[in-house]
Enzyme design. Sequence first.
Site, PDB file in Angstrom:
ATOM      1  N   TYR A  75       0.794  -1.393   0.037  1.00 13.62           N
ATOM      2  CA  TYR A  75      -0.050   0.174  -0.175  1.00 13.62           C
ATOM      3  C   TYR A  75       0.744   1.302   0.033  1.00 13.62           C
ATOM      4  O   TYR A  75       0.696   2.215  -0.588  1.00 13.62           O
ATOM      5  CB  TYR A  75      -0.772  -0.085   1.854  1.00 13.62           C
ATOM      6  CG  TYR A  75      -2.433  -0.713   1.373  1.00 13.62           C
ATOM      7  CD1 TYR A  75      -3.008  -0.564   0.372  1.00 13.62           C
ATOM      8  CD2 TYR A  75      -1.989  -2.738   1.915  1.00 13.62           C
ATOM      9  CE1 TYR A  75      -4.136  -1.666  -0.060  1.00 13.62           C
ATOM     10  CE2 TYR A  75      -2.774  -3.306   1.492  1.00 13.62           C
ATOM     11  CZ  TYR A  75      -3.261  -3.134   1.489  1.00 13.62           C
ATOM     12  OH  TYR A  75      -5.204  -3.959   1.084  1.00 13.62           O
ATOM     13  N   ASN A  90     -12.116  -0.303  -6.957  1.00 14.07           N
ATOM     14  CA  ASN A  90     -11.567  -1.149  -7.729  1.00 14.07           C
ATOM     15  C   ASN A  90     -13.490  -1.692  -8.507  1.00 14.07           C
ATOM     16  O   ASN A  90     -13.548  -2.937  -8.048  1.00 14.07           O
ATOM     17  CB  ASN A  90     -10.688  -1.975  -7.999  1.00 14.07           C
ATOM     18  CG  ASN A  90     -10.249  -2.965  -9.483  1.00 14.07           C
ATOM     19  OD1 ASN A  90     -10.641  -2.348 -10.560  1.00 14.07           O
ATOM     20  ND2 ASN A  90      -9.135  -3.780  -9.402  1.00 14.07           N
ATOM     21  N   CYS A 103      -5.811  -5.733  -7.846  1.00 11.39           N
ATOM     22  CA  CYS A 103      -6.395  -5.452  -6.410  1.00 11.39           C
ATOM     23  C   CYS A 103      -5.738  -6.855  -5.907  1.00 11.39           C
ATOM     24  O   CYS A 103      -5.646  -6.091  -4.688  1.00 11.39           O
ATOM     25  CB  CYS A 103      -7.143  -4.720  -6.415  1.00 11.39           C
ATOM     26  SG  CYS A 103      -8.894  -5.766  -6.381  1.00 11.39           S
ATOM     27  N   HIS A 104      -6.284  -7.807  -6.264  1.00 12.40           N
ATOM     28  CA  HIS A 104      -5.439  -8.771  -4.953  1.00 12.40           C
ATOM     29  C   HIS A 104      -4.053  -8.856  -5.092  1.00 12.40           C
ATOM     30  O   HIS A 104      -3.210  -9.241  -4.496  1.00 12.40           O
ATOM     31  CB  HIS A 104      -5.951 -10.062  -5.147  1.00 12.40           C
ATOM     32  CG  HIS A 104      -5.568 -10.548  -6.993  1.00 12.40           C
ATOM     33  ND1 HIS A 104      -6.203 -10.108  -8.095  1.00 12.40           N
ATOM     34  CD2 HIS A 104      -4.501 -11.239  -7.284  1.00 12.40           C
ATOM     35  CE1 HIS A 104      -5.174 -10.412  -9.194  1.00 12.40           C
ATOM     36  NE2 HIS A 104      -3.931 -11.244  -8.665  1.00 12.40           N
ATOM     37  N   GLU A 126      -1.328 -16.847  -8.225  1.00 10.46           N
ATOM     38  CA  GLU A 126      -0.137 -16.359  -9.546  1.00 10.46           C
ATOM     39  C   GLU A 126       1.321 -16.743  -8.157  1.00 10.46           C
ATOM     40  O   GLU A 126       1.872 -16.088  -9.227  1.00 10.46           O
ATOM     41  CB  GLU A 126      -0.544 -14.618  -9.684  1.00 10.46           C
ATOM     42  CG  GLU A 126      -2.017 -14.888 -10.101  1.00 10.46           C
ATOM     43  CD  GLU A 126      -2.293 -12.973 -10.818  1.00 10.46           C
ATOM     44  OE1 GLU A 126      -1.285 -12.114  -9.808  1.00 10.46           O
ATOM     45  OE2 GLU A 126      -3.152 -12.674 -10.515  1.00 10.46           O
TER      46      GLU A 126
END
Length: 163
Positions: A97, A120, A128-129, A157
Amino acid sequence: MTNVFLIRLDSPIGRIEVLADDAAVTGLSIERDGALPHDGAPERSNPVLDRARVELDEYFAGARTEFDLPVRLEGTEFQQAVWAELGRLGWGEAISYGSLAAAVGRPGSARAIGGAVGANPVPIIVGCHRVLAADGRITGYSGGEGVPTKLWLLGHERIGFAA
């Protein structure tokens, strides 16, 4: 007034609902507690949503690492800046952040960044994850079932995080 189109698809994190206008994806919601925002509305696809379905299916199958969809994001100038920065992150990349705040020229505004990230309108497509606390912890997720949904996406991912 622009046309609104809607599709739903099954995914490993629950049903997903994607909204679009004539030219771009405008929203994506992940099922929460068995419901989607527009469950009562009939599906109505168009070429943008046909492409979104294919790309999302490929993403969940592990065959796609970036999206090539037209997206229209409605929000404040600050939100737009945060979402644009998120859009620069690739598959498997994470950001804190604080780093995101610095990248949009607002150092020290991590809380405001969190609000913009949570707002989002197209999670997954705009990743955004991929935002974590400075120490690598997961602090929350507004999509789907919250943290369990984010855990699945991070694992998919292969993004490491602190427990």
